[in-house]
Design a protein around this motif. Structure first.
Motif, PDB file in Angstrom:
ATOM      1  N   UNK A 160      35.208  39.204  45.289  1.00 19.25           N
ATOM      2  CA  UNK A 160      34.504  38.653  44.128  1.00 19.25           C
ATOM      3  C   UNK A 160      33.611  39.695  43.441  1.00 19.25           C
ATOM      4  N   UNK A 161      33.990  40.942  43.533  1.00 15.64           N
ATOM      5  CA  UNK A 161      33.141  42.011  42.986  1.00 15.64           C
ATOM      6  C   UNK A 161      33.040  41.963  41.470  1.00 15.64           C
ATOM      7  N   UNK A 162      34.060  41.450  40.778  1.00 15.46           N
ATOM      8  CA  UNK A 162      33.988  41.434  39.314  1.00 15.46           C
ATOM      9  C   UNK A 162      32.868  40.516  38.830  1.00 15.46           C
ATOM     10  N   UNK A 163      32.460  39.548  39.657  1.00 20.14           N
ATOM     11  CA  UNK A 163      31.382  38.642  39.262  1.00 20.14           C
ATOM     12  C   UNK A 163      30.046  39.377  39.199  1.00 20.14           C
ATOM     13  N   UNK A 198      41.340  44.488  45.746  1.00 19.74           N
ATOM     14  CA  UNK A 198      41.693  44.900  44.387  1.00 19.74           C
ATOM     15  C   UNK A 198      42.367  43.784  43.583  1.00 19.74           C
ATOM     16  N   UNK A 199      42.727  42.674  44.236  1.00 20.91           N
ATOM     17  CA  UNK A 199      43.597  41.681  43.609  1.00 20.91           C
ATOM     18  C   UNK A 199      42.998  41.095  42.328  1.00 20.91           C
ATOM     19  N   UNK A 200      41.766  40.583  42.409  1.00 20.92           N
ATOM     20  CA  UNK A 200      41.192  39.955  41.217  1.00 20.92           C
ATOM     21  C   UNK A 200      40.745  40.962  40.163  1.00 20.92           C
ATOM     22  N   UNK A 201      40.274  42.143  40.521  1.00 21.55           N
ATOM     23  CA  UNK A 201      40.090  43.153  39.477  1.00 21.55           C
ATOM     24  C   UNK A 201      41.376  43.468  38.711  1.00 21.55           C
ATOM     25  N   UNK A 202      42.495  43.486  39.423  1.00 21.80           N
ATOM     26  CA  UNK A 202      43.772  43.736  38.749  1.00 21.80           C
ATOM     27  C   UNK A 202      44.145  42.571  37.833  1.00 21.80           C
ATOM     28  N   UNK A 203      43.951  41.334  38.315  1.00 28.87           N
ATOM     29  CA  UNK A 203      44.251  40.160  37.485  1.00 28.87           C
ATOM     30  C   UNK A 203      43.362  40.134  36.240  1.00 28.87           C
ATOM     31  N   UNK A 204      42.066  40.393  36.421  1.00 31.14           N
ATOM     32  CA  UNK A 204      41.141  40.323  35.294  1.00 31.14           C
ATOM     33  C   UNK A 204      41.482  41.385  34.243  1.00 31.14           C
ATOM     34  N   UNK A 205      41.797  42.579  34.688  1.00 29.03           N
ATOM     35  CA  UNK A 205      42.148  43.632  33.735  1.00 29.03           C
ATOM     36  C   UNK A 205      43.434  43.309  32.994  1.00 29.03           C
ATOM     37  N   UNK A 497      34.628  26.597  42.462  1.00 30.43           N
ATOM     38  CA  UNK A 497      34.934  27.286  41.217  1.00 30.43           C
ATOM     39  C   UNK A 497      36.150  28.187  41.411  1.00 30.43           C
ATOM     40  N   UNK A 498      36.250  29.226  40.584  1.00 28.29           N
ATOM     41  CA  UNK A 498      37.436  30.095  40.613  1.00 28.29           C
ATOM     42  C   UNK A 498      37.000  31.559  40.601  1.00 28.29           C
ATOM     43  N   UNK A 499      37.971  32.459  40.620  1.00 25.23           N
ATOM     44  CA  UNK A 499      37.690  33.878  40.784  1.00 25.23           C
ATOM     45  C   UNK A 499      37.078  34.568  39.597  1.00 25.23           C
ATOM     46  N   UNK A 500      37.081  33.932  38.403  1.00 26.64           N
ATOM     47  CA  UNK A 500      36.526  34.556  37.208  1.00 26.64           C
ATOM     48  C   UNK A 500      35.182  33.961  36.792  1.00 26.64           C
ATOM     49  N   UNK A 501      34.646  33.022  37.577  1.00 25.41           N
ATOM     50  CA  UNK A 501      33.383  32.371  37.245  1.00 25.41           C
ATOM     51  C   UNK A 501      32.246  33.139  37.913  1.00 25.41           C
ATOM     52  N   UNK A 502      31.386  33.775  37.093  1.00 30.07           N
ATOM     53  CA  UNK A 502      30.320  34.614  37.640  1.00 30.07           C
ATOM     54  C   UNK A 502      29.236  33.809  38.340  1.00 30.07           C
ATOM     55  N   UNK A 503      29.131  32.508  38.059  1.00 30.00           N
ATOM     56  CA  UNK A 503      28.044  31.700  38.603  1.00 30.00           C
ATOM     57  C   UNK A 503      28.487  30.762  39.710  1.00 30.00           C
ATOM     58  N   UNK A 504      29.733  30.858  40.130  1.00 29.77           N
ATOM     59  CA  UNK A 504      30.217  29.969  41.176  1.00 29.77           C
ATOM     60  C   UNK A 504      31.125  30.699  42.138  1.00 29.77           C
ATOM     61  N   UNK A 547      47.409  29.434  51.183  1.00 34.36           N
ATOM     62  CA  UNK A 547      48.246  30.537  50.691  1.00 34.36           C
ATOM     63  C   UNK A 547      47.447  31.838  50.730  1.00 34.36           C
ATOM     64  N   UNK A 548      48.150  32.938  50.551  1.00 40.30           N
ATOM     65  CA  UNK A 548      47.552  34.265  50.732  1.00 40.30           C
ATOM     66  C   UNK A 548      47.166  34.890  49.398  1.00 40.30           C
ATOM     67  N   UNK A 549      46.092  34.394  48.808  1.00 46.23           N
ATOM     68  CA  UNK A 549      45.451  35.026  47.668  1.00 46.23           C
ATOM     69  C   UNK A 549      44.011  35.338  48.070  1.00 46.23           C
ATOM     70  N   UNK A 550      43.433  36.353  47.405  1.00 48.37           N
ATOM     71  CA  UNK A 550      42.115  36.819  47.816  1.00 48.37           C
ATOM     72  C   UNK A 550      41.054  35.736  47.716  1.00 48.37           C
ATOM     73  N   UNK A 551      41.203  34.805  46.784  1.00 52.34           N
ATOM     74  CA  UNK A 551      40.192  33.760  46.639  1.00 52.34           C
ATOM     75  C   UNK A 551      40.368  32.642  47.655  1.00 52.34           C
ATOM     76  N   UNK A 552      41.370  32.752  48.528  1.00 49.24           N
ATOM     77  CA  UNK A 552      41.600  31.705  49.529  1.00 49.24           C
ATOM     78  C   UNK A 552      41.588  32.221  50.966  1.00 49.24           C
ATOM     79  N   UNK A 553      41.877  33.484  51.164  1.00 46.56           N
ATOM     80  CA  UNK A 553      41.980  33.961  52.551  1.00 46.56           C
ATOM     81  C   UNK A 553      40.878  34.940  52.956  1.00 46.56           C
ATOM     82  N   UNK A 554      39.968  35.317  52.022  1.00 42.40           N
ATOM     83  CA  UNK A 554      38.951  36.320  52.355  1.00 42.40           C
ATOM     84  C   UNK A 554      38.039  35.846  53.481  1.00 42.40           C
ATOM     85  N   UNK A 555      37.565  34.590  53.387  1.00 45.05           N
ATOM     86  CA  UNK A 555      36.696  34.070  54.433  1.00 45.05           C
ATOM     87  C   UNK A 555      37.426  33.775  55.728  1.00 45.05           C
ATOM     88  N   UNK A 556      38.733  33.535  55.631  1.00 48.63           N
ATOM     89  CA  UNK A 556      39.510  33.246  56.844  1.00 48.63           C
ATOM     90  C   UNK A 556      39.571  34.461  57.757  1.00 48.63           C
TER      91      UNK A 556
END
Length: 574
Positions: A160-163, A198-205, A497-504, A547-556
């Motif tokens: 969640x570094x982009x937040x 790097x997954x969400x930085x790549x998606x956001x860009x 929330x989701x991966x692009x929400x800076x406040x959640x 599923x294996x996306x960064x916003x779902x498996x990071x805490x696992x």
């Protein structure tokens, strides 16, 4: 005395150093006397020990009688004028500049000092003329640096570094330096966190900024691992994309005519209706087709740059260089010359700024040290043409990795190959001890305001006060955890929330059954956050991973790697 002995004693300096320890003052007097005699009364057949053996005397050094039939007076000795040395194979009587070796007149003024060498001048210019770029310390870890050539460049990519960039009012970087250690190994709330997420930085860009994301990696192995992971998360599992080798699966319902699996039998219960099983090959292929009709590939979102060792001096010569120093107008006394023979007029001492710069340079790495020691990666702007890159006529960023990746040095370079900014930063990604899931940091509003102000004062400008909480709580360590009684049945919301929400935070939950908890796609830092909220780690007995996306498996990953053993509930393919 030792200097005089060196002048008169020949070229064997190693022997001279040994001999000077034993030489007596009486012997030194004899040397001075012999020097004066050889300077004043040398003859055409002079073969004294002071001359190099087997070399004919220099005719110019042989004195001749003048019109009055007398010899000229002897020239000054080294003791009388220390700036003059008598050297040369022909005669010991030729006065020479002890710094340059040039013949000088006996009445020339003594040399006050010499200019720095070319390399010293470059190092001095690097230290004094190039501004230091500001560093933005990101709350979740890592640093962000703004450059003229490529915008923001970030080191370290925690979840969640982009937040962080969005909340601080900074541009989300498109260039990321992947740390040598890609997982946090330090005990604490960040243990086991992926520092190369790097997954969400790549998606956001790609989806928001319409850019490619550049990853700077330290090895081919690092790129290979990233490609393997991102191919799975972006394009889907390989067995649903790549034809199987010739096997007994031909003609099986789970394999299509191309030999590619449509689904895995073991992922579904035997009594699950076969006609209700989705065709994963068709689904993944559908999402890989972009609006322009082209198929999405990994290179559509990512490009890689590697640190390279400079193969030769020609390669180093193409690196960015510091601007030139202004003329050393005050370096030498009037009428003096530098090492290259140029005249410099002015005061006898160098300026205070140059002196201070030398002291400062001694405490840090010089430009020439950086060029030779560090491995370098070059990053060019997206609009740079191949011809401009080949001719070295474009803006760029050069990042030097010091040995073992303990430090990095970044140079911001303009189209004239001049360094216009520099910065040095640590190769360790520091994650705060108070890191937590957004919204579960346990802060009251006054504490949140104080936290935000302290973050701004440390150099992270633009952080706005948001009532929904920050991601770092330096005060939460001193707050006693509340008492928590697990319900017989209930749900704790970790994130909604989701991966692009800076406040959640990204969505995640704890499902409570009979006083025991099962995490569902836990966000990063969930384990430490729950423990801070008074929920003991042993009350969490399982993790459901959808599923294996960064916003779902990071805490696992964190939960699996830390705390008590847990049961992972998912499909064999996942």
């Amino acid at each position: 005395g030792r200097r005089a002995f060196v002048i008169a004693g020949g070229e064997n300096r190693r022997g001279i150093r040994k001999m000077t320890k034993k030489i007596s003052s009486k012997t030194l007097k004899k040397v001075f006397q012999r020097n004066k005699q050889s300077a004043s009364t040398p003859g055409p057949g002079d073969s004294s020990a002071d001359n190099t053996e087997g070399v004919a005397p220099n005719p110019e050094s042989v004195p001749t009688k003048g019109a009055d039939n007398t010899y000229p007076p002897p020239r000054p000795s080294p003791a009388e004028n220390p700036s003059v040395s008598f050297g040369g194979p022909g005669s010991m009587a030729t006065p020479r500049n002890s710094n340059t070796g040039e013949s000088i007149a006996a009445n020339s003024p003594p040399l006050a000092m010499t200019l720095p060498s070319n390399e010293q001048q470059i190092d001095l210019a690097y230290e004094t003329l190039i501004p230091t770029l500001p560093i933005h310390n990101l709350p979740r870890g890592g640093v962000s640096i703004q450059t003229q050539a490529c915008g923001f460049v970030q080191f370290g990519i925690p979840p969640e570094t982009i937040k962080d960039s969005m909340k601080l009012g900074l541009e989300v970087p498109s260039v990321y330096v992947v740390p040598v250690d890609r997982f946090c190994r330090e005990m604490g709330p960040a243990l086991g966190v992926n520092l190369a997420e790097f997954e969400f930085p790549a998606y956001f860009n790609f989806f928001i900024q319409r850019k490619k994301c550049t990853l700077v990696v330290d090895s081919v192995d690092a790129e290979r691992n990233i490609r393997r992971v991102f191919s799975e998360t972006l394009l889907g599992p390989a067995q649903f994309r790549v034809p199987e080798k010739k096997s007994e699966d031909s003609g099986v319902a789970s394999v299509n005519a191309l030999g590619i699996k449509k689904y895995e039998e073991e992922d579904f219960s035997p009594d699950f209706p076969r006609d209700a099983i989705p065709d994963f090959y068709k689904e993944l292929q559908h999402f890989r087709i972009m609006p322009n009709g082209q198929e999405l590939v990994l290179e559509t979102l990512l490009k890689f740059r590697h640190f390279e060792s400079a193969p030769d001096s020609d390669f180093r010569d193409t690196l960015g260089s510091p601007p030139q120093l202004p003329p050393f107008s005050g370096a030498l006394k009037n009428g003096s010359k530098s090492n290259d023979g140029a005249d410099y007029k002015g005061a006898s001492d160098t300026s205070t700024s140059h002196t201070n710069a030398k002291k400062a340079a001694s405490k840090s790495m010089t430009y020439n040290q950086i060029r030779w020691i560090g491995d370098v990666a070059k990053i060019y702007p997206s609009d740079a043409s191949p011809d401009e890159i080949a001719a070295n006529k474009t803006k760029r960023v050069e990042i030097f990795k010091m040995p073992s990746g303990t430090d990095y040095i970044l140079h911001d370079i303009d189209e004239n190959n001049i360094i216009v900014g520099k910065v040095r930063f640590s190769g360790n990604v520091q994650v705060s001890e108070g890191i937590s899931v957004i919204g579960l940091d346990g802060l009251s509003q006054p504490q949140l305001k104080l936290e935000t102000e302290s973050t701004v004062s440390s150099g992270s400008e633009g952080c706005e006060d948001d009532n929904r909480g920050g991601s770092i709580s330096p005060f939460s360590e001193s707050i006693l955890p509340p008492t928590f009684h697990p319900p017989s049945f209930g749900v704790t919301v970790l994130g909604n929330s989701h991966g692009f929400d800076k406040s959640g935070s990204t969505s995640g939950y704890v499902l409570w059954i009979n006083g025991r908890g099962v995490m569902i796609d836990p966000p990063p830092y969930s384990s430490a956050t729950l423990e801070r909220e008074g929920i003991r780690p042993r009350t969490i007995v399982g993790i459901i991973l959808t599923h294996c996306h960064a916003d779902h498996d990071a805490g696992a990953f964190q939960k699996v790697l830390t705390g008590s053993p847990v049961v992972v509930i998912t499909t064999p393919t996942i």
